[in-house]
Design a protein around this motif. Structure first.
Motif, PDB file in Angstrom:
ATOM      1  N   ASP A  95      -9.162   9.053  -9.609  1.00 31.39           N
ATOM      2  CA  ASP A  95      -7.937   8.458  -9.060  1.00 31.39           C
ATOM      3  C   ASP A  95      -6.860   9.511  -8.783  1.00 31.39           C
ATOM      4  O   ASP A  95      -5.683   9.208  -8.693  1.00 31.39           O
ATOM      5  N   HIS A 122       2.922  11.501 -10.673  1.00 34.38           N
ATOM      6  CA  HIS A 122       2.441  10.224 -11.203  1.00 34.38           C
ATOM      7  C   HIS A 122       3.200   9.078 -10.550  1.00 34.38           C
ATOM      8  O   HIS A 122       4.431   9.063 -10.560  1.00 34.38           O
ATOM      9  N   THR A 124       4.798   5.498 -10.384  1.00 39.58           N
ATOM     10  CA  THR A 124       5.377   4.694 -11.455  1.00 39.58           C
ATOM     11  C   THR A 124       5.222   3.185 -11.250  1.00 39.58           C
ATOM     12  O   THR A 124       5.499   2.415 -12.149  1.00 39.58           O
ATOM     13  N   GLU A 125       4.775   2.784 -10.062  1.00 41.41           N
ATOM     14  CA  GLU A 125       4.642   1.339  -9.802  1.00 41.41           C
ATOM     15  C   GLU A 125       3.624   1.121  -8.689  1.00 41.41           C
ATOM     16  O   GLU A 125       3.100   2.073  -8.141  1.00 41.41           O
ATOM     17  N   ARG A 126       3.331  -0.141  -8.381  1.00 43.38           N
ATOM     18  CA  ARG A 126       2.525  -0.392  -7.187  1.00 43.38           C
ATOM     19  C   ARG A 126       3.192  -1.489  -6.377  1.00 43.38           C
ATOM     20  O   ARG A 126       3.854  -2.364  -6.933  1.00 43.38           O
ATOM     21  N   TRP A 144       7.890   8.811  -7.817  1.00 42.91           N
ATOM     22  CA  TRP A 144       6.950   9.663  -8.545  1.00 42.91           C
ATOM     23  C   TRP A 144       7.667  10.376  -9.672  1.00 42.91           C
ATOM     24  O   TRP A 144       8.822  10.761  -9.530  1.00 42.91           O
ATOM     25  N   TYR A 191      -3.032   8.342  -8.543  1.00 38.36           N
ATOM     26  CA  TYR A 191      -2.866   6.984  -8.024  1.00 38.36           C
ATOM     27  C   TYR A 191      -3.290   5.908  -9.025  1.00 38.36           C
ATOM     28  O   TYR A 191      -3.590   4.791  -8.636  1.00 38.36           O
ATOM     29  N   GLY A 192      -3.322   6.257 -10.308  1.00 39.52           N
ATOM     30  CA  GLY A 192      -3.861   5.347 -11.314  1.00 39.52           C
ATOM     31  C   GLY A 192      -3.287   3.943 -11.295  1.00 39.52           C
ATOM     32  O   GLY A 192      -3.996   2.969 -11.550  1.00 39.52           O
ATOM     33  N   SER A 193      -1.994   3.815 -10.962  1.00 40.89           N
ATOM     34  CA  SER A 193      -1.397   2.478 -11.012  1.00 40.89           C
ATOM     35  C   SER A 193      -1.870   1.592  -9.863  1.00 40.89           C
ATOM     36  O   SER A 193      -1.532   0.413  -9.804  1.00 40.89           O
ATOM     37  N   PRO A 197      -5.757  -4.517 -12.343  1.00 39.75           N
ATOM     38  CA  PRO A 197      -5.223  -4.626 -13.711  1.00 39.75           C
ATOM     39  C   PRO A 197      -6.299  -4.684 -14.796  1.00 39.75           C
ATOM     40  O   PRO A 197      -6.103  -4.141 -15.882  1.00 39.75           O
ATOM     41  N   ARG A 200      -7.231  -1.179 -15.603  1.00 42.25           N
ATOM     42  CA  ARG A 200      -6.171  -0.498 -16.338  1.00 42.25           C
ATOM     43  C   ARG A 200      -6.211  -0.925 -17.795  1.00 42.25           C
ATOM     44  O   ARG A 200      -5.967  -0.133 -18.689  1.00 42.25           O
ATOM     45  N   ASP A 204      -5.967   1.379 -21.084  1.00 45.18           N
ATOM     46  CA  ASP A 204      -4.896   1.166 -22.057  1.00 45.18           C
ATOM     47  C   ASP A 204      -5.489   0.872 -23.439  1.00 45.18           C
ATOM     48  O   ASP A 204      -4.990   1.334 -24.452  1.00 45.18           O
TER      49      ASP A 204
END
Length: 208
Positions: A95, A122, A124-126, A144, A191-193, A197, A200, A204
């Motif tokens: 990612d 990184h 921070t949101e999508r 970012w 692009y991890g976010s 879900p 993820r 987590d």
């Protein structure tokens, strides 16, 4: 002479990231070595297809699904790095995207260089209208946060990944590679976010 770069990537269920990962990697890789960590979502089949069609040689090592719980990610990262025949290794997650070419990396590499650090961006949101096929839009619109990472390092010095979650690159004498690294403005986008879900949740849960 012409330096050879090996890209080493571990992946689990990351089919949505893999095509974009390859688009970035093919700009600079001479060799690709993949660690498949028991994927169930078609990404292993995708990787085998890539092996057949890519102009860049692709090697795939498969690991059973309890590997991470028993050994952490480092076990796989070191195993694929051991297979690398390049002068330099670029260690990248599926990612992530290393925004570079050989030409942009070259100024930071000399005979004494051990490692090159990059600026990791990184997300921070999508947002609903983003998709991974249009990464330029994401780069333009996302918020970012940046930090330094050490992912590009010289092969053959015995540098190993250590640690269970936040893996670190260390020299045989125990020193972190940061002490011997060249600082570069090369950006690595994470692009991890953009993962769905449920996936993820897996990561987590791993870090909890």
């Amino acid at each position: 002479g012409n330096m050879k770069l090996t890209v080493c990537t571990t992946f689990h269920n990351e089919i949505e990231f893999m095509p974009g990962w390859y688009e970035g990697v093919k700009k600079y890789a001479d060799e690709i070595i993949l660690a498949a960590h028991a994927p169930q979502d078609g990404s292993l089949e995708w990787a085998h297809e890539l092996q057949k069609t890519s102009d860049i040689p692709v090697k795939i090592l498969e690991f059973p699904k309890d590997t991470i719980y028993k050994h952490g990610f480092c076990h796989m990262k070191n195993a694929i790095a051991d297979e690398a025949t390049g002068d330099w290794i670029v260690s990248l997650d599926a990612d992530e995207e290393m925004d570079m070419t050989k030409e942009s990396l070259q100024p930071f590499i000399n005979d004494r260089a051990v490692c090159v650090s990059t600026m990791t961006m990184h997300m921070t949101e999508r947002r609903d209208h983003w998709n991974l096929e249009e990464r330029d839009l994401i780069k333009k619109e996302a918020n970012w946060i940046n930090q330094r990472h050490w992912r590009i390092y010289r092969n053959g010095l015995g540098i190993r990944w250590l640690g269970l979650i936040h893996e670190e690159l260390r020299l045989p004498n125990g020193h972190h590679v940061a002490r011997f690294s060249r600082i570069s403005p090369i950006r690595m986008w994470h692009y991890g976010s953009m993962a769905n879900p449920a996936k993820r949740g897996f990561k987590d849960g791993l870090y909890a």
